[in-house]
Design a protein around this motif. Structure first.
Motif, PDB file in Angstrom:
ATOM      1  N   ALA A  54       0.840  -1.193   0.000  1.00 36.11           N
ATOM      2  CA  ALA A  54       0.000   0.000   0.000  1.00 36.11           C
ATOM      3  C   ALA A  54       0.876   1.244   0.000  1.00 36.11           C
ATOM      4  O   ALA A  54       1.783   1.384   0.827  1.00 36.11           O
ATOM      5  N   ALA A  55       0.609   2.154  -0.929  1.00 36.35           N
ATOM      6  CA  ALA A  55       1.384   3.384  -1.013  1.00 36.35           C
ATOM      7  C   ALA A  55       1.001   4.371   0.091  1.00 36.35           C
ATOM      8  O   ALA A  55       1.754   5.298   0.388  1.00 36.35           O
ATOM      9  N   ARG A  56      -0.145   4.176   0.716  1.00 42.37           N
ATOM     10  CA  ARG A  56      -0.636   5.018   1.805  1.00 42.37           C
ATOM     11  C   ARG A  56      -1.715   4.232   2.546  1.00 42.37           C
ATOM     12  O   ARG A  56      -2.091   3.149   2.121  1.00 42.37           O
ATOM     13  N   ASP A  57      -2.201   4.768   3.639  1.00 45.74           N
ATOM     14  CA  ASP A  57      -3.307   4.129   4.354  1.00 45.74           C
ATOM     15  C   ASP A  57      -4.525   4.068   3.436  1.00 45.74           C
ATOM     16  O   ASP A  57      -4.919   5.080   2.849  1.00 45.74           O
ATOM     17  N   LEU A  58      -5.104   2.872   3.316  1.00 43.39           N
ATOM     18  CA  LEU A  58      -6.249   2.679   2.425  1.00 43.39           C
ATOM     19  C   LEU A  58      -7.435   2.153   3.216  1.00 43.39           C
ATOM     20  O   LEU A  58      -7.272   1.358   4.149  1.00 43.39           O
ATOM     21  N   ASP A  59      -8.628   2.595   2.822  1.00 44.14           N
ATOM     22  CA  ASP A  59      -9.835   2.012   3.398  1.00 44.14           C
ATOM     23  C   ASP A  59     -10.540   1.198   2.316  1.00 44.14           C
ATOM     24  O   ASP A  59     -10.027   1.026   1.223  1.00 44.14           O
ATOM     25  N   ALA A  60     -11.688   0.672   2.638  1.00 37.96           N
ATOM     26  CA  ALA A  60     -12.406  -0.201   1.706  1.00 37.96           C
ATOM     27  C   ALA A  60     -13.571   0.512   1.033  1.00 37.96           C
ATOM     28  O   ALA A  60     -14.499  -0.130   0.553  1.00 37.96           O
ATOM     29  N   SER A  61     -13.499   1.862   0.960  1.00 35.97           N
ATOM     30  CA  SER A  61     -14.635   2.614   0.443  1.00 35.97           C
ATOM     31  C   SER A  61     -14.666   2.712  -1.070  1.00 35.97           C
ATOM     32  O   SER A  61     -15.706   3.056  -1.646  1.00 35.97           O
ATOM     33  N   ALA A  62     -13.550   2.443  -1.736  1.00 38.11           N
ATOM     34  CA  ALA A  62     -13.493   2.602  -3.192  1.00 38.11           C
ATOM     35  C   ALA A  62     -12.566   1.543  -3.780  1.00 38.11           C
ATOM     36  O   ALA A  62     -11.660   1.050  -3.091  1.00 38.11           O
ATOM     37  N   PRO A  63     -12.758   1.171  -5.039  1.00 39.92           N
ATOM     38  CA  PRO A  63     -11.861   0.207  -5.683  1.00 39.92           C
ATOM     39  C   PRO A  63     -10.426   0.737  -5.720  1.00 39.92           C
ATOM     40  O   PRO A  63     -10.189   1.950  -5.713  1.00 39.92           O
ATOM     41  N   LEU A  64      -9.483  -0.171  -5.776  1.00 34.83           N
ATOM     42  CA  LEU A  64      -8.072   0.198  -5.832  1.00 34.83           C
ATOM     43  C   LEU A  64      -7.735   0.835  -7.176  1.00 34.83           C
ATOM     44  O   LEU A  64      -8.272   0.456  -8.217  1.00 34.83           O
ATOM     45  N   SER A  65      -6.814   1.780  -7.154  1.00 37.61           N
ATOM     46  CA  SER A  65      -6.283   2.384  -8.369  1.00 37.61           C
ATOM     47  C   SER A  65      -4.779   2.107  -8.431  1.00 37.61           C
ATOM     48  O   SER A  65      -4.176   1.657  -7.450  1.00 37.61           O
ATOM     49  N   GLU A  66      -4.175   2.407  -9.568  1.00 38.79           N
ATOM     50  CA  GLU A  66      -2.739   2.174  -9.731  1.00 38.79           C
ATOM     51  C   GLU A  66      -1.936   2.994  -8.729  1.00 38.79           C
ATOM     52  O   GLU A  66      -0.873   2.565  -8.264  1.00 38.79           O
ATOM     53  N   ASP A  67      -2.407   4.194  -8.378  1.00 42.08           N
ATOM     54  CA  ASP A  67      -1.671   5.065  -7.465  1.00 42.08           C
ATOM     55  C   ASP A  67      -1.745   4.603  -6.015  1.00 42.08           C
ATOM     56  O   ASP A  67      -0.990   5.107  -5.175  1.00 42.08           O
ATOM     57  N   ASP A  68      -2.642   3.677  -5.713  1.00 41.99           N
ATOM     58  CA  ASP A  68      -2.783   3.200  -4.333  1.00 41.99           C
ATOM     59  C   ASP A  68      -1.702   2.196  -3.951  1.00 41.99           C
ATOM     60  O   ASP A  68      -1.519   1.913  -2.762  1.00 41.99           O
ATOM     61  N   LEU A  95     -10.995  -3.655  -1.462  1.00 45.24           N
ATOM     62  CA  LEU A  95     -10.493  -4.211  -0.220  1.00 45.24           C
ATOM     63  C   LEU A  95     -11.658  -4.630   0.671  1.00 45.24           C
ATOM     64  O   LEU A  95     -12.715  -4.004   0.657  1.00 45.24           O
ATOM     65  N   ASN A  96     -11.437  -5.681   1.449  1.00 45.61           N
ATOM     66  CA  ASN A  96     -12.469  -6.092   2.400  1.00 45.61           C
ATOM     67  C   ASN A  96     -12.173  -5.596   3.817  1.00 45.61           C
ATOM     68  O   ASN A  96     -12.913  -5.894   4.752  1.00 45.61           O
ATOM     69  N   ALA A  97     -11.077  -4.838   3.965  1.00 48.43           N
ATOM     70  CA  ALA A  97     -10.710  -4.265   5.262  1.00 48.43           C
ATOM     71  C   ALA A  97      -9.666  -3.184   5.004  1.00 48.43           C
ATOM     72  O   ALA A  97      -8.992  -3.189   3.978  1.00 48.43           O
ATOM     73  N   PRO A  98      -9.515  -2.236   5.942  1.00 48.81           N
ATOM     74  CA  PRO A  98      -8.490  -1.206   5.765  1.00 48.81           C
ATOM     75  C   PRO A  98      -7.083  -1.808   5.719  1.00 48.81           C
ATOM     76  O   PRO A  98      -6.818  -2.861   6.305  1.00 48.81           O
ATOM     77  N   VAL A  99      -6.176  -1.109   5.034  1.00 51.32           N
ATOM     78  CA  VAL A  99      -4.789  -1.551   4.887  1.00 51.32           C
ATOM     79  C   VAL A  99      -3.878  -0.379   5.237  1.00 51.32           C
ATOM     80  O   VAL A  99      -4.107   0.751   4.785  1.00 51.32           O
ATOM     81  N   ARG A 100      -2.838  -0.635   6.029  1.00 45.50           N
ATOM     82  CA  ARG A 100      -1.899   0.392   6.429  1.00 45.50           C
ATOM     83  C   ARG A 100      -0.837   0.611   5.340  1.00 45.50           C
ATOM     84  O   ARG A 100      -0.539  -0.288   4.557  1.00 45.50           O
ATOM     85  N   ARG A 101      -0.266   1.822   5.320  1.00 44.22           N
ATOM     86  CA  ARG A 101       0.802   2.135   4.375  1.00 44.22           C
ATOM     87  C   ARG A 101       1.969   1.166   4.562  1.00 44.22           C
ATOM     88  O   ARG A 101       2.410   0.924   5.679  1.00 44.22           O
ATOM     89  N   GLY A 102       2.462   0.610   3.462  1.00 47.96           N
ATOM     90  CA  GLY A 102       3.587  -0.319   3.524  1.00 47.96           C
ATOM     91  C   GLY A 102       3.198  -1.764   3.721  1.00 47.96           C
ATOM     92  O   GLY A 102       4.056  -2.649   3.654  1.00 47.96           O
TER      93      GLY A 102
END
Length: 218
Positions: A54-68, A95-102
């Motif tokens: 993960a390039a940054r903290d991500l949540d599950a609110s939107a589909p993944l993009s290349e920049d994520d 995502l089915n759950a939040p993901v931390r950066r790195g």
């Protein structure tokens, strides 16, 4: 007067030089021995593998993009099972759950939309078909047309006679035929198809006032 032969004198020259710098030579040889010992004892470098993190903290609110996501090399022994590599398709998945950066992205973190293989604009739409026997002929991969038939009495009440059927969606793939667990109270049988968001709205509208049926293409 010296009577030493020339060859003897030639041999004594390097010996005198070595004797004069014996401490320096000994220190150099000791250092070389230490370096060789370290090289022998040090394990060879481990093979590495490239993964997506993960390039940054991500949540599950939107589909993944290349920049994520961003690639990262890790030792193969540190790569978790199911880790995604840059060669894997990740953009567009959810995502089915939040993901931390790195954090390394694995298949366990992903929720693959069932309609995605049929197009990025497709969604999974449950359709309740009036005829359970027709649904029993379907399986994932079948392609169907969904028809809606309506009829109303002269006073606008519930349907009393069938009207002409209209095609709501055509040539849509069946994603699943969910098993019915006991009586649903709605009649018919459920089938999950892939359709566009606009078609999903049309199906929802017809479901409230029409009997839905399917014709099987293949």
């Amino acid at each position: 007067m010296s009577t030493s032969p020339p060859a003897f004198r030639l041999r004594r020259g390097p010996l005198r030089l070595l004797d004069r710098h014996r401490r320096t030579v000994a220190a150099v040889l000791t250092a070389l021995a230490v370096v060789c010992a370290i090289l022998v004892m040090r394990p060879p470098p481990q093979p590495r593998a490239e993964v997506l993190v993960a390039a940054r903290d991500l949540d599950a609110s939107a589909p993944l993009s290349e920049d994520d996501l961003t690639p990262l090399f890790l030792a193969e022994s540190s790569v978790p099972d199911g880790a995604l590599s840059p060669a894997d398709r990740a953009a567009g998945l959810s995502l089915n759950a939040p993901v931390r950066r790195g954090e390394v992205l694995t298949d366990a973190r992903l929720s693959d939309p069932p309609a995605l293989p049929y197009g990025a604009d497709m969604v999974a739409v449950p359709v309740r078909v009036a005829d359970p026997g027709a649904v029993g002929l379907l399986s994932p991969g079948s392609r169907v047309d969904v028809l809606a038939a309506t009829g109303a009495d002269d006073f606008g009440g519930p349907p009393t006679r069938p009207g002409p059927a209209v095609e709501v969606v055509g040539d849509r793939p069946v994603l699943a035929v969910p098993p019915e667990e006991g009586p649903s109270g709605e009649g018919g049988a459920l089938v999950l198809i892939a359709a566009t968001s606009e078609e999903a709205r049309a199906l929802a509208g017809h479901a409230t006032s029409s009997r839905l049926s399917v014709t099987i293409r293949g």
